[in-house]
Write an enzyme that holds these catalytic residues in place. Structure first.
Site, PDB file in Angstrom:
ATOM      1  N   GLU A 267       0.818  -1.216   0.000  1.00 42.69           N
ATOM      2  CA  GLU A 267       0.000   0.000   0.000  1.00 42.69           C
ATOM      3  C   GLU A 267       0.849   1.261   0.000  1.00 42.69           C
ATOM      4  O   GLU A 267       0.594   2.216   0.733  1.00 42.69           O
ATOM      5  CB  GLU A 267      -0.971  -0.022   1.190  1.00 42.69           C
ATOM      6  CG  GLU A 267      -1.916  -1.219   1.144  1.00 42.69           C
ATOM      7  CD  GLU A 267      -2.962  -1.254   2.262  1.00 42.69           C
ATOM      8  OE1 GLU A 267      -2.695  -0.676   3.321  1.00 42.69           O
ATOM      9  OE2 GLU A 267      -4.019  -1.861   2.053  1.00 42.69           O
ATOM     10  N   ASP A 346      -8.282  -9.306   4.257  1.00 42.68           N
ATOM     11  CA  ASP A 346      -8.040  -8.136   5.097  1.00 42.68           C
ATOM     12  C   ASP A 346      -9.049  -8.004   6.230  1.00 42.68           C
ATOM     13  O   ASP A 346      -9.909  -7.125   6.186  1.00 42.68           O
ATOM     14  CB  ASP A 346      -8.073  -6.879   4.213  1.00 42.68           C
ATOM     15  CG  ASP A 346      -7.511  -5.669   4.925  1.00 42.68           C
ATOM     16  OD1 ASP A 346      -7.046  -5.821   6.060  1.00 42.68           O
ATOM     17  OD2 ASP A 346      -7.543  -4.579   4.337  1.00 42.68           O
ATOM     18  N   GLU A 374     -12.405  -2.196  12.348  1.00 39.80           N
ATOM     19  CA  GLU A 374     -12.479  -1.554  11.039  1.00 39.80           C
ATOM     20  C   GLU A 374     -13.630  -2.099  10.197  1.00 39.80           C
ATOM     21  O   GLU A 374     -14.424  -1.344   9.649  1.00 39.80           O
ATOM     22  CB  GLU A 374     -11.146  -1.744  10.298  1.00 39.80           C
ATOM     23  CG  GLU A 374     -11.183  -1.191   8.883  1.00 39.80           C
ATOM     24  CD  GLU A 374      -9.844  -1.311   8.161  1.00 39.80           C
ATOM     25  OE1 GLU A 374      -8.884  -1.840   8.743  1.00 39.80           O
ATOM     26  OE2 GLU A 374      -9.773  -0.849   7.003  1.00 39.80           O
TER      27      GLU A 374
HETATM   28  O1  GCW Z   1      -7.094  -3.102   6.623  1.00 41.67           O
HETATM   29  C1  GCW Z   1      -6.185  -2.283   5.959  1.00 41.67           C
HETATM   30  C2  GCW Z   1      -6.482  -0.911   6.446  1.00 41.67           C
HETATM   31  C3  GCW Z   1      -5.316   0.037   6.382  1.00 41.67           C
HETATM   32  C4  GCW Z   1      -4.123  -0.621   7.052  1.00 41.67           C
HETATM   33  C5  GCW Z   1      -3.801  -1.906   6.316  1.00 41.67           C
HETATM   34  C6  GCW Z   1      -2.660  -2.670   6.967  1.00 41.67           C
HETATM   35  C7  GCW Z   1      -2.395   0.401   8.360  1.00 41.67           C
HETATM   36  O2  GCW Z   1      -7.579  -0.415   5.708  1.00 41.67           O
HETATM   37  O3  GCW Z   1      -5.682   1.219   7.039  1.00 41.67           O
HETATM   38  O4  GCW Z   1      -3.001   0.224   7.109  1.00 41.67           O
HETATM   39  O5  GCW Z   1      -4.919  -2.752   6.318  1.00 41.67           O
HETATM   40  O6  GCW Z   1      -2.946  -3.618   7.697  1.00 41.67           O
HETATM   41  O7  GCW Z   1      -1.513  -2.347   6.756  1.00 41.67           O
END
Ligand code: GCW
Length: 645
Positions: A267, A346, A374
């Site tokens: 990311e 995720d 989240e």
């Molecule tokens: O779930 C996703 C989140 C990001 C996060 C990423 C990760 C810290 O939306 O905000 O970044 O995973 O775990 O690195």
């Protein structure tokens, strides 16, 4: 050692009354050193609150015996004396909190000696806290509990009393490590490693009396950004020397520093790929720098292409971690720990266990969970996550991972976690990291007993009715059958079925007029099922054997496909969404019965009530959007004739 006194912050699971049983008895601590001092201070404080000053024989004796092992302890009761024997000072502390948990029961009938040792060596919380308020992600990325307890708008907090109180809560649940900053390490935060190290040391000083080590997320490109080097290539001698020197400085300042956490090539974060190196090269370089001091690097396996073309059906984000890391199995140094999210995608409400965990037997692993909600209601919805974690931990070799890590849900909110009932998730994480075999309902009982000081049956029943099944309720009214996402892009709260469908993020459901789901089979799909060992590769591959709750994670099926439950997929979607929203409403009814009973503090009552109103509203929105979406796509009416907008 001062025990923090906070007047304006909820005591969570350590209210003064939790210490009544100990405080009203005489305790002897037969040990020395900082952690023994902490126990002594705890005893003194409990005694000040509840003791009558009377003399007499000791009721509780705490001592040490290395035979109980690191962090371990034994507890027994004979002839009117309860004894706790710590394997080391940390074990003494955990044994003490065991007595707190037992309350009066610790001083009742005789008890055979019980030995307790943690399953996980590191029981760790990761904070996604920033120093600066990030323009999009705020002070705490994915934080739903106010600001950071460490930093406030660019500056370290002057008063860290709250951090000490946090450490105390965590120690009582068994946590022994905390990474204090976001894994997305932005420019300001990168400096914590060097010229802002003092801030880390100050936080470490607050965590230390409760046996918690501090860990730091670092930016892989630090040698360039902080060291002025032209490269961050992990095989470059200058780069390696920079990390060695920098790490030496860290240990000179914080001798019990735990280690680094790294999100690389993920990311947008920098990583070894830029230099044509592997993630083993990157992780091992840091592991070598840390090794002389006994530190570890937690290297995250969350590596995938977030710039995927949605038209490209051959790329599968679920495959990414395994594709990147499985070939490196056996090539990581002993103090390089691969930190793997529990599922291949995720932190969704329902995912299969990541095949990386099942297959990488030659690598030290940390399994990563998400306590911060989240994707599970952002601490506005009641969602007790221990049942999910317990299922994950019971799967194959998951509980054999050395470390269990989770993203914390705590912030500077008066209730620590925004939703007061979300405190139970933080508590349960520590307890399950200690003993993955604990029953989630029993852990909830512990939390209830401590938080509400052994309340009457009616409050206990209410909380169980609201929380035991809340994860499954949440699952019912959100994305169906393991397909995941369907959330509003960016902030991830509330429904938006197609919100991510035509984006680069790799999180698709592929619904059309005929069916829905992601074909991840080897026969006709992305071949993800192949990443699993037997029998799971066959179980997930097979339409007949794949568990219902994961069906759409692994298969694209017609709406008329009949589940093991006997229902069709489309009817299941309607039924679960009506049921889930109804259950949310029932959850609120349970709580409302407590109004004006005095069973809970009025302020806490109001906070939970306000969140429940939002949960009920949001659950109805989920129900209506999902049902309407699939009715419009499929044209199949609800067999029970309910109103679908
Ligand atoms: O779930 C996703 C989140 C990001 C996060 C990423 C990760 C810290 O939306 O905000 O970044 O995973 O775990 O690195």
């Amino acid at each position: 050692m001062t025990i923090p006194e906070l007047t304006d912050v909820h005591a969570a699971w350590l209210p003064p009354e939790a210490f009544r049983a100990i405080g009203s008895r005489r305790t002897l601590v037969r040990a020395d050193g900082p952690l023994a001092e902490t126990v002594r201070a705890e005893v003194t404080r409990a005694r000040a609150g509840y003791g009558d000053g009377s003399e007499g024989p000791y009721d509780l004796v705490l001592g040490l015996d290395a035979a109980e092992g690191a962090d371990g302890y034994a507890i027994a009761r004979r002839d009117g004396v309860t004894t706790v024997t710590g394997g080391d000072p940390a074990g003494l502390l955990y044994g003490f909190f065991h007595v707190v948990r037992l309350g009066e029961a610790a001083f009742g009938a005789d008890r055979e000696t019980e030995h307790h040792r943690p399953a996980m060596r590191r029981r760790m919380l990761d904070h996604w806290d920033n120093i600066d308020v990030h323009p999009v992600m705020g002070q705490v990325e994915r934080g739903y509990a106010g600001g950071s307890i460490f930093w406030d708008k660019g500056a370290p907090r002057a008063d860290l009393t709250r951090v000490r109180a946090y450490a105390r809560l965590l120690a009582a649940s068994g946590v022994n490590a905390v990474a204090i900053n976001n894994v997305n390490v932005h420019a300001t935060e990168a400096h914590l490693l060097t010229d802002r190290l003092g801030e880390v040391a100050a936080i470490a000083a607050e965590l230390r009396p409760y046996g918690i080590r501090v860990h730091l997320s670092v930016n892989f490109a630090s040698p360039i950004a902080l060291g002025g080097l032209p490269t961050a290539d992990p095989l470059d001698e200058g780069v390696r020397a920079w990390w060695a020197r920098t790490t030496e400085q860290v240990y000179a300042t914080i001798p019990d520093f735990g280690g680094y956490v790294v999100k690389a090539d993920s990311e947008g974060q920098p990583g070894p790929f830029a230099y044509g190196r592997t993630h083993a090269d990157g992780a091992n370089m840091l592991a070598e720098a840390l090794a002389p001091f006994g530190g570890v690097v937690h290297w995250r396996a969350f590596v995938y292409n977030h710039r995927q073309d949605w038209r490209d059906r051959s790329t599968d984000r679920a495959r990414a971690a395994y594709d990147h890391f499985a070939p490196l199995d056996g090539r990581f140094l002993d103090n390089a720990i691969l930190q793997v999210k529990h599922g291949p995608m995720d932190f969704q409400t329902r995912e299969p266990v990541s095949p990386v965990i099942l297959e990488m037997r030659g690598t030290r692993l940390a399994v990563e969970l998400q306590v911060t909600q989240e994707y599970t209601g952002q601490q506005r919805h009641v969602c007790y996550l221990a049942p999910m974690w317990s299922e994950i931990l019971a799967f194959e070799n998951v509980a054999e991972a050395g470390d269990l890590v989770a993203v914390s849900n705590a912030g500077d909110d008066r209730y620590w976690t925004g939703h007061p009932l979300a405190q139970a998730n933080l508590y349960a994480f520590g307890r399950l990291a200690w003993d993955p075999g604990l029953d989630p309902a029993a852990v909830l009982d512990e939390w209830i007993d401590l938080t509400f000081a052994w309340p009457g049956e009616s409050l206990r029943r209410t909380l169980h009715a609201m929380m035991d099944g809340s994860w499954r309720t949440y699952e019912r009214y959100t994305a169906p059958l393991g397909v995941g996402f369907m959330v509003r892009p960016g902030h991830h709260y509330g429904p938006d079925v197609d919100g991510y469908e035509y984006t680069p993020w790799g999180t698709y459901h592929f619904a059309d007029r005929d069916g829905v789901g992601v074909d991840r089979t080897r026969a006709t799909g992305t071949g993800f099922t192949d990443q699993y060992p037997r029998p799971w590769s066959d179980v997930y591959e097979s339409l007949e054997r794949c568990p219902d709750e994961l069906l759409l994670f692994f298969h694209h099926v017609p709406y008329g496909h009949v589940l093991h439950s006997g229902s069709t997929v489309i009817q299941h979607i309607y039924d679960t969404h009506f049921a889930g929203a109804e259950e949310a409403a029932e959850t609120r009814l349970h709580w409302e019965k407590l109004a004006d009973t005095g069973a809970v503090d009025p302020d806490l009552y109001a906070r939970v009530k306000e969140r429940l109103d939002e949960q009920v509203r949001c659950a109805e929105e989920w129900r209506d959007q999902i049902n309407a979406y699939f009715f419009r796509k499929s044209g199949v009416p609800d067999a029970r004739g309910r109103r679908i907008p």
